[in-house]
Motif scaffolding. Sequence first.
Motif, PDB file in Angstrom:
ATOM      1  N   ILE A 146       0.830  -1.211   0.000  1.00 50.48           N
ATOM      2  CA  ILE A 146       0.000   0.000   0.000  1.00 50.48           C
ATOM      3  C   ILE A 146       0.866   1.264   0.000  1.00 50.48           C
ATOM      4  O   ILE A 146       0.592   2.214  -0.729  1.00 50.48           O
ATOM      5  CB  ILE A 146      -0.991  -0.021   1.190  1.00 50.48           C
ATOM      6  CG1 ILE A 146      -2.057  -1.102   0.936  1.00 50.48           C
ATOM      7  CG2 ILE A 146      -1.653   1.343   1.399  1.00 50.48           C
ATOM      8  CD1 ILE A 146      -3.078  -1.278   2.042  1.00 50.48           C
ATOM      9  N   HIS A 149       2.051   1.747  -3.469  1.00 49.04           N
ATOM     10  CA  HIS A 149       0.938   2.205  -4.301  1.00 49.04           C
ATOM     11  C   HIS A 149       0.686   3.715  -4.078  1.00 49.04           C
ATOM     12  O   HIS A 149       0.547   4.479  -5.038  1.00 49.04           O
ATOM     13  CB  HIS A 149      -0.315   1.397  -3.968  1.00 49.04           C
ATOM     14  CG  HIS A 149      -1.395   1.503  -4.995  1.00 49.04           C
ATOM     15  ND1 HIS A 149      -1.874   0.430  -5.699  1.00 49.04           N
ATOM     16  CD2 HIS A 149      -2.090   2.572  -5.455  1.00 49.04           C
ATOM     17  CE1 HIS A 149      -2.821   0.832  -6.535  1.00 49.04           C
ATOM     18  NE2 HIS A 149      -2.968   2.126  -6.409  1.00 49.04           N
ATOM     19  N   VAL A 150       0.636   4.117  -2.805  1.00 49.13           N
ATOM     20  CA  VAL A 150       0.439   5.535  -2.478  1.00 49.13           C
ATOM     21  C   VAL A 150       1.552   6.370  -3.111  1.00 49.13           C
ATOM     22  O   VAL A 150       1.306   7.418  -3.716  1.00 49.13           O
ATOM     23  CB  VAL A 150       0.415   5.754  -0.942  1.00 49.13           C
ATOM     24  CG1 VAL A 150       0.457   7.239  -0.594  1.00 49.13           C
ATOM     25  CG2 VAL A 150      -0.817   5.100  -0.322  1.00 49.13           C
ATOM     26  N   MET A 151       2.791   5.879  -3.005  1.00 49.07           N
ATOM     27  CA  MET A 151       3.923   6.632  -3.534  1.00 49.07           C
ATOM     28  C   MET A 151       3.853   6.770  -5.054  1.00 49.07           C
ATOM     29  O   MET A 151       3.940   7.871  -5.599  1.00 49.07           O
ATOM     30  CB  MET A 151       5.233   5.961  -3.141  1.00 49.07           C
ATOM     31  CG  MET A 151       6.421   6.746  -3.660  1.00 49.07           C
ATOM     32  SD  MET A 151       7.891   5.735  -3.976  1.00 49.07           S
ATOM     33  CE  MET A 151       7.346   4.554  -5.171  1.00 49.07           C
ATOM     34  N   LEU A 152       3.693   5.649  -5.748  1.00 49.84           N
ATOM     35  CA  LEU A 152       3.705   5.689  -7.218  1.00 49.84           C
ATOM     36  C   LEU A 152       2.561   6.559  -7.743  1.00 49.84           C
ATOM     37  O   LEU A 152       2.766   7.442  -8.582  1.00 49.84           O
ATOM     38  CB  LEU A 152       3.608   4.278  -7.802  1.00 49.84           C
ATOM     39  CG  LEU A 152       4.776   3.329  -7.490  1.00 49.84           C
ATOM     40  CD1 LEU A 152       4.495   1.927  -8.036  1.00 49.84           C
ATOM     41  CD2 LEU A 152       6.088   3.848  -8.066  1.00 49.84           C
ATOM     42  N   ALA A 153       1.354   6.328  -7.226  1.00 52.95           N
ATOM     43  CA  ALA A 153       0.201   7.091  -7.705  1.00 52.95           C
ATOM     44  C   ALA A 153       0.319   8.561  -7.295  1.00 52.95           C
ATOM     45  O   ALA A 153       0.049   9.472  -8.093  1.00 52.95           O
ATOM     46  CB  ALA A 153      -1.098   6.488  -7.161  1.00 52.95           C
ATOM     47  N   GLY A 154       0.750   8.807  -6.067  1.00 46.92           N
ATOM     48  CA  GLY A 154       0.854  10.180  -5.576  1.00 46.92           C
ATOM     49  C   GLY A 154       1.890  10.988  -6.350  1.00 46.92           C
ATOM     50  O   GLY A 154       1.637  12.135  -6.723  1.00 46.92           O
ATOM     51  N   LEU A 155       3.061  10.400  -6.600  1.00 43.05           N
ATOM     52  CA  LEU A 155       4.098  11.121  -7.351  1.00 43.05           C
ATOM     53  C   LEU A 155       3.630  11.423  -8.767  1.00 43.05           C
ATOM     54  O   LEU A 155       3.849  12.519  -9.287  1.00 43.05           O
ATOM     55  CB  LEU A 155       5.398  10.319  -7.396  1.00 43.05           C
ATOM     56  CG  LEU A 155       6.134  10.110  -6.065  1.00 43.05           C
ATOM     57  CD1 LEU A 155       7.441   9.356  -6.291  1.00 43.05           C
ATOM     58  CD2 LEU A 155       6.408  11.429  -5.353  1.00 43.05           C
ATOM     59  N   MET A 157       0.469  11.699  -9.834  1.00 46.91           N
ATOM     60  CA  MET A 157      -0.613  12.689  -9.817  1.00 46.91           C
ATOM     61  C   MET A 157      -0.070  14.088  -9.543  1.00 46.91           C
ATOM     62  O   MET A 157      -0.481  15.059 -10.164  1.00 46.91           O
ATOM     63  CB  MET A 157      -1.658  12.332  -8.745  1.00 46.91           C
ATOM     64  CG  MET A 157      -2.410  11.045  -8.971  1.00 46.91           C
ATOM     65  SD  MET A 157      -3.627  11.102 -10.320  1.00 46.91           S
ATOM     66  CE  MET A 157      -4.913  12.127  -9.597  1.00 46.91           C
ATOM     67  N   LEU A 183       8.182   8.456   2.048  1.00 47.98           N
ATOM     68  CA  LEU A 183       7.163   7.404   2.079  1.00 47.98           C
ATOM     69  C   LEU A 183       7.783   6.023   2.182  1.00 47.98           C
ATOM     70  O   LEU A 183       7.225   5.110   2.783  1.00 47.98           O
ATOM     71  CB  LEU A 183       6.316   7.473   0.814  1.00 47.98           C
ATOM     72  CG  LEU A 183       4.895   7.909   1.041  1.00 47.98           C
ATOM     73  CD1 LEU A 183       4.198   8.177  -0.265  1.00 47.98           C
ATOM     74  CD2 LEU A 183       4.122   6.877   1.840  1.00 47.98           C
TER      75      LEU A 183
ATOM     76  N   GLY B 154      -2.282  10.229  -3.525  1.00 48.25           N
ATOM     77  CA  GLY B 154      -1.820   8.849  -3.341  1.00 48.25           C
ATOM     78  C   GLY B 154      -2.767   8.048  -2.467  1.00 48.25           C
ATOM     79  O   GLY B 154      -3.104   6.898  -2.780  1.00 48.25           O
ATOM     80  N   LEU B 155      -3.223   8.630  -1.358  1.00 47.32           N
ATOM     81  CA  LEU B 155      -4.147   7.911  -0.471  1.00 47.32           C
ATOM     82  C   LEU B 155      -5.468   7.617  -1.193  1.00 47.32           C
ATOM     83  O   LEU B 155      -6.019   6.520  -1.066  1.00 47.32           O
ATOM     84  CB  LEU B 155      -4.420   8.718   0.805  1.00 47.32           C
ATOM     85  CG  LEU B 155      -3.243   8.907   1.770  1.00 47.32           C
ATOM     86  CD1 LEU B 155      -3.703   9.648   3.019  1.00 47.32           C
ATOM     87  CD2 LEU B 155      -2.598   7.575   2.153  1.00 47.32           C
ATOM     88  N   MET B 157      -5.945   7.362  -4.493  1.00 47.20           N
ATOM     89  CA  MET B 157      -5.739   6.379  -5.554  1.00 47.20           C
ATOM     90  C   MET B 157      -5.578   4.971  -4.978  1.00 47.20           C
ATOM     91  O   MET B 157      -6.122   4.003  -5.498  1.00 47.20           O
ATOM     92  CB  MET B 157      -4.495   6.725  -6.390  1.00 47.20           C
ATOM     93  CG  MET B 157      -4.585   8.020  -7.168  1.00 47.20           C
ATOM     94  SD  MET B 157      -5.703   7.964  -8.608  1.00 47.20           S
ATOM     95  CE  MET B 157      -4.742   6.959  -9.741  1.00 47.20           C
ATOM     96  N   ALA B 158      -4.797   4.849  -3.893  1.00 45.97           N
ATOM     97  CA  ALA B 158      -4.578   3.525  -3.303  1.00 45.97           C
ATOM     98  C   ALA B 158      -5.850   3.029  -2.612  1.00 45.97           C
ATOM     99  O   ALA B 158      -6.248   1.872  -2.775  1.00 45.97           O
ATOM    100  CB  ALA B 158      -3.409   3.563  -2.321  1.00 45.97           C
TER     101      ALA B 158
END
Lengths: 193, 193
Positions: A146, A149-155, A157, A183, B154-155, B157-158
Amino acid sequence: MAGLSGSDTRARLLDTTLRLFSERGVEGTSLQMIADELGVTKAAVYYHFKTKDEIIEAVAAPALQELDAVIEQARTKRSRGAQIDHALAGFVEIIVRQRLLVGLWNSDPGMRRVVNRTFQAPQGEDLSTKMSTVFAGPSPSLADAISVHVMLAGLAMAGGAPEYAGIDDETLRRHLLDAGRRLLGRPRRQTFL
Amino acid sequence: MAGLSGSDTRARLLDTTLRLFSERGVEGTSLQMIADELGVTKAAVYYHFKTKDEIIEAVAAPALQELDAVIEQARTKRSRGAQIDHALAGFVEIIVRQRLLVGLWNSDPGMRRVVNRTFQAPQGEDLSTKMSTVFAGPSPSLADAISVHVMLAGLAMAGGAPEYAGIDDETLRRHLLDAGRRLLGRPRRQTFL
């Protein structure tokens, strides 16, 4: 420009398309508009790409190949820390240099669909699995999966967000790297690649 | 069910619509399908909602109002730390309990457009500005603004990702909170709300 041949003109075709996609959305961009923008006939564009999906794929392909290469290189590093550092630096570098593309992936369902097809390719190891394995290890805890996931999606976005479009590469790179390292619980500073 | 009146049936209408949106996408869901699913006439649904946008807004409204209330409560806390802790816990709680809705916001351009209209309302303080102010302070450094952006996106999306749909609320809440706190540089553990 008379026609569309050679690798320079293909690069121009892809650059122009990416810019039009960003300005008008993928749905709102026709092969005719791309042809008009390049000063060629629609047939000349059609010679290279038969469908919208083909052109979306071609626009996204260089960044995806680069990301794949970064992950492969990261896997050759000996320590887990070095693997993570290399993969994170490379991922951030691609986001920073491909902001238009990343912004499209964030906001455009057509781009998302085509990129995710590559990302989650059914055969062999897809890019998505390779990335999580490099960042979180081969059988990660749910907490680590998780976090990654937060890191990849957050960076992605944040890096592709319109409000940061005016920030220079070096500054955006530094802030995204810092957020990613925090993170992942990596020490704050690190020499780039 | 004969008609669609009363607040119970409105809640049923919104629940059913959200489920259909998740299964078929916003574009792929018609007022007729919603009516069929509820066993009422299309006219009965039309009585409540004239357009697709109206129904998207109604589906998203309770979560957005809840988020707004959480941020308002957070602003009443005395210390910056307490404000951040309260806002983060509330934000995560809404993500965990509204996964279908958050998943739609992540993936559906129609939902994104309508929610962002509320989020970035032009008049007064919009929700997006209020959230960044609570998390990063009134005139944040670029580093802090980007960290908060990475965290919020990120939060969401995850938390809304289909691969975590099967995780129980308590587990998902804990992992999202941990990731958020790490990104914001807050101490690891905290009692919830």
